[in-house]
Scaffold this motif. Structure first.
Motif, PDB file in Angstrom:
ATOM      1  N   MET A  81     -17.357 -15.777  67.245  1.00 49.13           N
ATOM      2  CA  MET A  81     -16.016 -15.897  66.927  1.00 49.13           C
ATOM      3  C   MET A  81     -16.521 -14.192  67.903  1.00 49.13           C
ATOM      4  O   MET A  81     -16.029 -13.668  68.079  1.00 49.13           O
ATOM      5  CB  MET A  81     -15.359 -15.750  65.451  1.00 49.13           C
ATOM      6  CG  MET A  81     -14.543 -16.619  64.950  1.00 49.13           C
ATOM      7  SD  MET A  81     -14.194 -16.287  63.385  1.00 49.13           S
ATOM      8  CE  MET A  81     -15.841 -17.794  62.797  1.00 49.13           C
ATOM      9  N   HIS A  82     -17.855 -13.889  67.321  1.00 48.50           N
ATOM     10  CA  HIS A  82     -18.297 -12.728  67.761  1.00 48.50           C
ATOM     11  C   HIS A  82     -18.745 -12.485  69.609  1.00 48.50           C
ATOM     12  O   HIS A  82     -18.267 -11.592  69.865  1.00 48.50           O
ATOM     13  CB  HIS A  82     -20.130 -12.147  67.289  1.00 48.50           C
ATOM     14  CG  HIS A  82     -20.453 -11.648  68.105  1.00 48.50           C
ATOM     15  ND1 HIS A  82     -20.039  -9.461  67.190  1.00 48.50           N
ATOM     16  CD2 HIS A  82     -21.952 -10.731  68.645  1.00 48.50           C
ATOM     17  CE1 HIS A  82     -20.195  -9.217  67.941  1.00 48.50           C
ATOM     18  NE2 HIS A  82     -21.550  -9.707  68.812  1.00 48.50           N
ATOM     19  N   LEU A  83     -18.307 -13.219  70.386  1.00 54.65           N
ATOM     20  CA  LEU A  83     -18.570 -12.953  71.443  1.00 54.65           C
ATOM     21  C   LEU A  83     -17.370 -13.443  72.073  1.00 54.65           C
ATOM     22  O   LEU A  83     -17.016 -12.615  72.997  1.00 54.65           O
ATOM     23  CB  LEU A  83     -19.451 -15.050  72.259  1.00 54.65           C
ATOM     24  CG  LEU A  83     -20.638 -15.203  71.592  1.00 54.65           C
ATOM     25  CD1 LEU A  83     -20.912 -16.539  72.208  1.00 54.65           C
ATOM     26  CD2 LEU A  83     -21.363 -13.699  72.181  1.00 54.65           C
ATOM     27  N   GLN A  84     -16.009 -13.754  71.252  1.00 52.88           N
ATOM     28  CA  GLN A  84     -14.843 -13.079  71.958  1.00 52.88           C
ATOM     29  C   GLN A  84     -14.092 -11.812  71.315  1.00 52.88           C
ATOM     30  O   GLN A  84     -13.090 -11.888  71.431  1.00 52.88           O
ATOM     31  CB  GLN A  84     -13.081 -14.516  70.967  1.00 52.88           C
ATOM     32  CG  GLN A  84     -14.274 -15.732  70.972  1.00 52.88           C
ATOM     33  CD  GLN A  84     -13.390 -16.845  69.753  1.00 52.88           C
ATOM     34  OE1 GLN A  84     -13.011 -16.738  69.481  1.00 52.88           O
ATOM     35  NE2 GLN A  84     -13.914 -17.955  70.969  1.00 52.88           N
ATOM     36  N   GLY A 117     -16.434 -10.373  64.305  1.00 53.81           N
ATOM     37  CA  GLY A 117     -15.306 -11.454  66.212  1.00 53.81           C
ATOM     38  C   GLY A 117     -14.298 -11.036  65.434  1.00 53.81           C
ATOM     39  O   GLY A 117     -13.626 -10.499  65.060  1.00 53.81           O
ATOM     40  N   GLU A 118     -13.780 -12.060  66.170  1.00 54.02           N
ATOM     41  CA  GLU A 118     -12.531 -11.982  66.452  1.00 54.02           C
ATOM     42  C   GLU A 118     -11.608 -13.460  66.660  1.00 54.02           C
ATOM     43  O   GLU A 118     -12.458 -14.288  67.712  1.00 54.02           O
ATOM     44  CB  GLU A 118     -11.921 -11.311  68.131  1.00 54.02           C
ATOM     45  CG  GLU A 118     -10.452 -11.022  67.976  1.00 54.02           C
ATOM     46  CD  GLU A 118      -9.975  -9.377  68.691  1.00 54.02           C
ATOM     47  OE1 GLU A 118      -8.859  -8.974  69.274  1.00 54.02           O
ATOM     48  OE2 GLU A 118     -11.653  -9.506  69.134  1.00 54.02           O
ATOM     49  N   PHE A 119     -10.187 -13.492  66.576  1.00 61.45           N
ATOM     50  CA  PHE A 119     -10.057 -14.996  66.682  1.00 61.45           C
ATOM     51  C   PHE A 119      -8.651 -14.993  66.178  1.00 61.45           C
ATOM     52  O   PHE A 119      -7.876 -13.430  65.273  1.00 61.45           O
ATOM     53  CB  PHE A 119     -10.870 -15.991  66.304  1.00 61.45           C
ATOM     54  CG  PHE A 119     -10.549 -16.289  64.477  1.00 61.45           C
ATOM     55  CD1 PHE A 119      -9.848 -17.476  63.920  1.00 61.45           C
ATOM     56  CD2 PHE A 119     -11.007 -15.634  63.579  1.00 61.45           C
ATOM     57  CE1 PHE A 119     -10.338 -17.412  62.699  1.00 61.45           C
ATOM     58  CE2 PHE A 119     -11.061 -16.060  62.382  1.00 61.45           C
ATOM     59  CZ  PHE A 119     -10.028 -16.920  61.882  1.00 61.45           C
ATOM     60  N   SER A 166     -13.154  -8.657  71.774  1.00 61.47           N
ATOM     61  CA  SER A 166     -12.740  -8.135  72.597  1.00 61.47           C
ATOM     62  C   SER A 166     -12.413  -5.943  72.626  1.00 61.47           C
ATOM     63  O   SER A 166     -13.393  -6.330  71.431  1.00 61.47           O
ATOM     64  CB  SER A 166     -10.705  -7.582  72.628  1.00 61.47           C
ATOM     65  OG  SER A 166     -10.073  -7.022  70.991  1.00 61.47           O
ATOM     66  N   ARG A 210      -3.616 -12.412  64.900  1.00 61.52           N
ATOM     67  CA  ARG A 210      -5.154 -12.167  65.213  1.00 61.52           C
ATOM     68  C   ARG A 210      -5.882 -11.854  63.971  1.00 61.52           C
ATOM     69  O   ARG A 210      -5.332 -10.748  63.065  1.00 61.52           O
ATOM     70  CB  ARG A 210      -4.603 -10.296  66.302  1.00 61.52           C
ATOM     71  CG  ARG A 210      -6.109 -10.538  66.577  1.00 61.52           C
ATOM     72  CD  ARG A 210      -5.555  -9.671  68.153  1.00 61.52           C
ATOM     73  NE  ARG A 210      -6.436  -8.679  68.550  1.00 61.52           N
ATOM     74  CZ  ARG A 210      -6.060  -7.873  69.266  1.00 61.52           C
ATOM     75  NH1 ARG A 210      -4.776  -7.043  69.911  1.00 61.52           N
ATOM     76  NH2 ARG A 210      -7.182  -7.162  69.954  1.00 61.52           N
TER      77      ARG A 210
END
Length: 74
Positions: A1-4, A29-31, A6, A37
């Motif tokens: 999730m960290h790689l996503q 992260g974000e998802f 924004s 969101r």
């Protein structure tokens, strides 16, 4: 999730006082889940293992449910 994560989320976290190095170290992260969101904050069990994630609903989307949840279980 960290790689996503924004640029918008990084800016939001920076405005909340988190430095880029802290965001990276904590692996924030974000998802998307259930059409919303979320920002994800890993809660460690040990230095190598995540126990669960604390999720923060994206600002402005919290009126239709909880602002924070633990996933899974927590």
């Amino acid at each position: 999730m960290h790689l996503q994560l924004s640029a918008e989320a990084e800016e939001y976290l920076a405005n909340r006082g988190l430095m880029p190095g802290t965001i990276k170290y904590a692996k924030i992260g974000e998802f998307k889940k259930n059409g919303k969101r979320w920002l994800s904050i890993p809660i460690p069990r040990s230095s190598q293992e995540v126990s669960f994630f604390k999720l923060r609903c994206w600002p402005g989307e919290e009126e239709n449910g909880p602002k924070y949840i633990n996933y899974p279980g927590g």
